[in-house]
Design a protein around this motif. Structure first.
Motif, PDB file in Angstrom:
ATOM      1  N   ALA A 140       0.838  -1.200   0.000  1.00 17.43           N
ATOM      2  CA  ALA A 140       0.000   0.000   0.000  1.00 17.43           C
ATOM      3  C   ALA A 140       0.873   1.249   0.000  1.00 17.43           C
ATOM      4  N   VAL A 141       0.426   2.288  -0.696  1.00 18.20           N
ATOM      5  CA  VAL A 141       1.138   3.566  -0.726  1.00 18.20           C
ATOM      6  C   VAL A 141       0.624   4.483   0.370  1.00 18.20           C
ATOM      7  N   ASP A 142      -0.689   4.560   0.532  1.00 17.15           N
ATOM      8  CA  ASP A 142      -1.308   5.436   1.528  1.00 17.15           C
ATOM      9  C   ASP A 142      -1.490   4.690   2.843  1.00 17.15           C
ATOM     10  N   VAL A 143      -1.114   5.323   3.942  1.00 16.11           N
ATOM     11  CA  VAL A 143      -1.361   4.740   5.256  1.00 16.11           C
ATOM     12  C   VAL A 143      -2.846   4.471   5.463  1.00 16.11           C
ATOM     13  N   VAL A 144      -3.686   5.356   4.962  1.00 16.82           N
ATOM     14  CA  VAL A 144      -5.122   5.216   5.194  1.00 16.82           C
ATOM     15  C   VAL A 144      -5.674   3.938   4.558  1.00 16.82           C
ATOM     16  N   ASP A 145      -5.058   3.460   3.467  1.00 19.99           N
ATOM     17  CA  ASP A 145      -5.524   2.220   2.854  1.00 19.99           C
ATOM     18  C   ASP A 145      -5.229   1.013   3.730  1.00 19.99           C
ATOM     19  N   LEU A 146      -4.179   1.075   4.536  1.00 18.61           N
ATOM     20  CA  LEU A 146      -3.923   0.028   5.524  1.00 18.61           C
ATOM     21  C   LEU A 146      -4.908   0.141   6.685  1.00 18.61           C
ATOM     22  N   LEU A 147      -5.141   1.358   7.150  1.00 17.79           N
ATOM     23  CA  LEU A 147      -6.068   1.558   8.264  1.00 17.79           C
ATOM     24  C   LEU A 147      -7.462   1.066   7.918  1.00 17.79           C
ATOM     25  N   ALA A 148      -7.856   1.216   6.647  1.00 17.70           N
ATOM     26  CA  ALA A 148      -9.214   0.842   6.233  1.00 17.70           C
ATOM     27  C   ALA A 148      -9.475  -0.650   6.352  1.00 17.70           C
ATOM     28  N   THR A 152       3.187   5.492   3.176  1.00 10.36           N
ATOM     29  CA  THR A 152       3.826   4.446   3.982  1.00 10.36           C
ATOM     30  C   THR A 152       5.337   4.625   4.037  1.00 10.36           C
ATOM     31  N   GLY A 153       5.965   5.068   2.932  1.00  7.19           N
ATOM     32  CA  GLY A 153       7.390   5.386   2.951  1.00  7.19           C
ATOM     33  C   GLY A 153       8.199   4.415   3.784  1.00  7.19           C
ATOM     34  N   ASN A 154       8.864   4.931   4.817  1.00 12.21           N
ATOM     35  CA  ASN A 154       9.677   4.097   5.706  1.00 12.21           C
ATOM     36  C   ASN A 154       8.978   3.817   7.032  1.00 12.21           C
ATOM     37  N   ILE A 155       7.662   3.886   7.054  1.00  9.91           N
ATOM     38  CA  ILE A 155       6.898   3.517   8.245  1.00  9.91           C
ATOM     39  C   ILE A 155       6.927   1.999   8.409  1.00  9.91           C
ATOM     40  N   LYS A 156       7.193   1.534   9.623  1.00 16.32           N
ATOM     41  CA  LYS A 156       7.372   0.110   9.881  1.00 16.32           C
ATOM     42  C   LYS A 156       6.321  -0.484  10.821  1.00 16.32           C
ATOM     43  N   ARG A 157       5.547   0.350  11.483  1.00 19.15           N
ATOM     44  CA  ARG A 157       4.576  -0.195  12.444  1.00 19.15           C
ATOM     45  C   ARG A 157       3.487   0.846  12.696  1.00 19.15           C
ATOM     46  N   ILE A 158       2.256   0.393  12.808  1.00 19.21           N
ATOM     47  CA  ILE A 158       1.121   1.258  13.131  1.00 19.21           C
ATOM     48  C   ILE A 158       0.295   0.566  14.203  1.00 19.21           C
ATOM     49  N   GLU A 159      -0.004   1.287  15.269  1.00 19.42           N
ATOM     50  CA  GLU A 159      -0.941   0.806  16.284  1.00 19.42           C
ATOM     51  C   GLU A 159      -2.195   1.669  16.250  1.00 19.42           C
ATOM     52  N   VAL A 160      -3.339   1.020  16.264  1.00 26.08           N
ATOM     53  CA  VAL A 160      -4.627   1.720  16.266  1.00 26.08           C
ATOM     54  C   VAL A 160      -5.356   1.362  17.550  1.00 26.08           C
ATOM     55  N   LEU A 166      -4.734  -7.360  -5.825  1.00 27.94           N
ATOM     56  CA  LEU A 166      -3.809  -8.489  -5.858  1.00 27.94           C
ATOM     57  C   LEU A 166      -2.384  -7.985  -5.652  1.00 27.94           C
ATOM     58  N   HIS A 167      -1.552  -8.796  -5.015  1.00 26.51           N
ATOM     59  CA  HIS A 167      -0.147  -8.436  -4.854  1.00 26.51           C
ATOM     60  C   HIS A 167       0.700  -9.702  -4.886  1.00 26.51           C
ATOM     61  N   GLY A 172       4.887  -6.657  -7.376  1.00 25.32           N
ATOM     62  CA  GLY A 172       3.887  -5.923  -8.136  1.00 25.32           C
ATOM     63  C   GLY A 172       2.514  -6.062  -7.517  1.00 25.32           C
ATOM     64  N   ARG A 173       1.610  -5.205  -7.951  1.00 25.81           N
ATOM     65  CA  ARG A 173       0.254  -5.253  -7.411  1.00 25.81           C
ATOM     66  C   ARG A 173      -0.732  -4.690  -8.429  1.00 25.81           C
ATOM     67  N   ILE A 174      -1.982  -5.066  -8.271  1.00 36.09           N
ATOM     68  CA  ILE A 174      -3.096  -4.482  -9.022  1.00 36.09           C
ATOM     69  C   ILE A 174      -4.106  -3.975  -8.004  1.00 36.09           C
ATOM     70  N   ASP A 175      -4.410  -2.691  -8.052  1.00 33.69           N
ATOM     71  CA  ASP A 175      -5.412  -2.094  -7.171  1.00 33.69           C
ATOM     72  C   ASP A 175      -6.748  -1.984  -7.902  1.00 33.69           C
ATOM     73  N   ASN A 176      -7.832  -2.058  -7.143  1.00 36.99           N
ATOM     74  CA  ASN A 176      -9.190  -1.928  -7.696  1.00 36.99           C
ATOM     75  C   ASN A 176      -9.347  -2.834  -8.921  1.00 36.99           C
TER      76      ASN A 176
END
Length: 611
Positions: free
Chosen positions: A55-63, A118-126, A566-567, A580-584
């Motif tokens: 994922a490129v956007d953090v929000v897509d992981l959060l979703a 996401t860049g170099n982000i390695k961990r997210i806690e919600v 897919l990834h 590689g990946r395919i979104d939507n």
């Protein structure tokens, strides 16, 4: 003497060893805790998941996590808000490497996730649920805690670059290492795209560029004394479509410079029974807006927040800890444009104490109180308590939680020349949780279920009768969250989440009983990943979100949608990997904000190296 690993730098901000362990969390109480000690609902997105999903956007992981809803104004980089358990997006507290990054110059002090890639982000806690005892103002819906990578032993380096749809280039690299008393690392990420039209009916593309850098340095002078320095920077340049009325093609441009800094000194005393952390944190958010690129900015905002933090942890015995602290912060903002300027600042002083007690094997009880003194509206006191009981060494966990939250009025809401109201009171909430976690078949299957309810009062909204902000609203959110993780064989991992969030207006006016805007009742996400015997990793993620409304009157509907992606990745030797990946995948047409466009089917491919 106590080892450096249990100094408070470790306790607050996640040490290298423990940050990689999903059974350890830091967001619930501000110190590292085993999940078996925490009565609140927390989801961890680890480094492996971030890399695998691509994922490129953090929000897509959060979703893909329970209880999260988001809305985005068009393409990558567009204004993006995250709601936890149906709370307002401005009621989500956000931390980056331990620094509060909510924007003091925003209308409601919200954090714009649009520029957080996401860049170099390695961990997210919600963390879901009110928790102002630990985190202060804004932790009504919960907390999103973002963490970059921590230094490796010896030396390590990683780099990747991928390219795809709409001339999109995404590259990042980081290096880290340890030598003597010093450990540290630096990272950089670059993203650019021609984008899509932010306006759903537009024809011209809105491009975006994002540069992010991060660095950290730790100096361990002794087993008991260490210095911790961290920094994070984002520069973003976005073409966007005018939002004054219905979104439409325009030449508008916005630019952001975000500076995040942390400097902390950590000292362990009494043979490690008392650990102390004193730190200064800094946030600056500069936003400039242009009607036409290449001209001087037409208007802009600058928000800063300088904080001093002291936290002590006293653990006289293994069965009890006392966490206590003092904080001082001074948020301020400046505005220019349309022939005027304005500025404002406030001071907030806070004290808190939290006790974590294990009266007998399997039971952990936490309770605390906090008082915040605000230079404008006075004081706010919040309480919180939670418990976690496991009768079988963590295979089963029963959780209970009560939390109070408050949100101070933003500087804009208090002091804006045209709509400010200096008599505003803080928003208040009370949150209740009950849930359980069950591990089966030796950990190959885990199931979590949580039921929750939150009541919020004195919520601030714009009053059309007085043309200013007022404490107008009351809301209630209730629901159920569930998640599952399966590993039937070593090569296959399946995860899933579902949440039912019923968030409604309870203000007693014409919208009483209506669903709160842009908060779908139902959402589900399922991911499956398989690692083949020859090293190929393949996976898919499906996310389905139900209908919602775009406005408080519930007259403008946002249809539900289903997205599939897919990834895949394949190592080529020890140091090289292609991915590689395919979104939507099925080219779904949908909207998270009325009138704004979204990406259709898009494909990307790249290469990754590591040393």
């Amino acid at each position: 003497m106590v080892k450096t690993g249990i100094s408070l730098i470790a306790l607050l901000a996640a040490t290298p060893a423990l940050a990689q362990d999903d059974n350890i969390v830091v967001t619930a109480s501000g110190i590292e805790q085993s999940r078996d000690e925490v009565g609140q609902a927390i989801t961890v997105i680890d480094a492996q998941t971030i890399q695998t999903r691509q994922a490129v956007d953090v929000v897509d992981l959060l979703a893909t996590t329970p209880g999260v809803r988001f809305n985005r104004n068009g393409s990558t980089g567009g204004v993006t808000g995250v709601s936890l358990r149906g709370a307002e997006t401005t009621q989500t507290l956000v931390l980056i490497d331990g620094v509060k990054v909510n924007d003091p110059s925003g209308i409601g002090d919200g954090y714009d996730f649009g520029h957080l890639l996401t860049g170099n982000i390695k961990r997210i806690e919600v963390l879901r649920g009110s928790n102002s005892v630990v985190h202060g103002s804004q932790a009504i819906g919960g907390v999103v805690n973002i963490m970059t990578g921590v230094p490796v032993e010896g030396f390590g380096a990683n780099a990747s670059v991928d390219y795809g749809y709409s001339d999109t280039l995404n590259a990042k690299a980081d290096v880290s290492g340890t030598s003597g008393i010093a450990s540290g690392g630096v990272g950089a990420a670059y993203f650019r795209t021609d984008g899509i039209s932010s306006a759903a009916g537009g024809t011209e593309k809105d491009g975006y560029e994002n540069i992010a850098t991060n660095a950290r340095l730790k100096l361990a002078f002794s087993d008991a004394l260490s210095l911790d320095l961290r920094g994070y920077y984002i520069h973003a340049d976005l073409d966007y479509d005018s939002f004054f009325g219905a979104p439409a093609d325009s030449s508008d441009v916005s630019k952001l410079d975000q500076y995040v800094g942390y400097a902390g000194l950590n000292l362990a005393l009494l043979d490690g029974k008392l650990t102390n952390r004193a730190a200064v944190t800094y946030l600056r958010n500069d936003r400039d807006y242009y009607f036409v690129r290449g001209t001087d900015p037409d208007y802009g905002y600058s928000g800063t927040n300088l904080r001093f933090e002291y936290e002590g942890v006293y653990a006289p015995v293994d069965q009890a800890k006392l966490v206590f602290g003092y904080e001082h912060e001074r948020p301020d903002y400046d505005f220019f444009g349309f022939g005027s300027t304005s500025s404002a600042k406030i001071n907030i002083d806070s004290v808190y104490a939290l006790a974590i007690v294990k009266p007998f094997t399997g039971l952990s009880v936490t309770g605390g109180v906090r008082h915040d003194d605000h230079s404008q509206f006075g004081g706010a006191t919040t309480f919180g308590a939670n418990a976690n009981y496991t009768p079988n060494a963590g295979a089963t966990n029963i959780r209970l939680s009560y939390g109070e939250g408050f949100k101070a009025p933003s500087l804009y809401q208090l002091y804006d020349t045209f709509s400010g109201n200096s008599a505003l009171r803080p928003e208040r909430s009370k949150s209740y949780d009950i849930g359980f976690d069950q591990s089966l078949d030796g950990g190959r299957a885990t199931v979590s279920v949580t039921a929750f309810m939150r009541n919020t009062t004195d919520q601030i909204n714009y009053d059309n009768a007085t043309f200013s902000y007022s404490n107008l609203d009351r809301t209630r959110a209730k629901g159920v969250e569930a998640s599952i993780a399966l590993k039937p064989v070593d090569a296959l991992t399946v995860t899933g989440s579902y949440s039912y969030v019923d968030a409604r207006d309870r203000s007693g006016g014409i919208n009483d009983g209506n669903r709160l805007p842009r908060r779908a009742v139902n959402a589900v996400s399922v991911s499956a990943d398989y690692v083949w015997s020859f090293g190929l990793s393949t996976g898919a993620t499906v996310t389905m979100v139900g209908d919602s409304f775009d406005n408080a009157a519930n007259t403008r509907r946002l249809d539900g949608y289903a997205l599939a992606g897919l990834h895949a990745s394949l190592p080529l030797g020890e140091h090289l990997e292609v991915y590689g990946r395919i979104d939507n995948l099925f080219d779904e047409a949908y909207a998270t904000a009325y009138g704004y466009g979204v990406y259709g089917r898009s494909a990307f491919g790249g290469v990754r190296v590591r040393f």
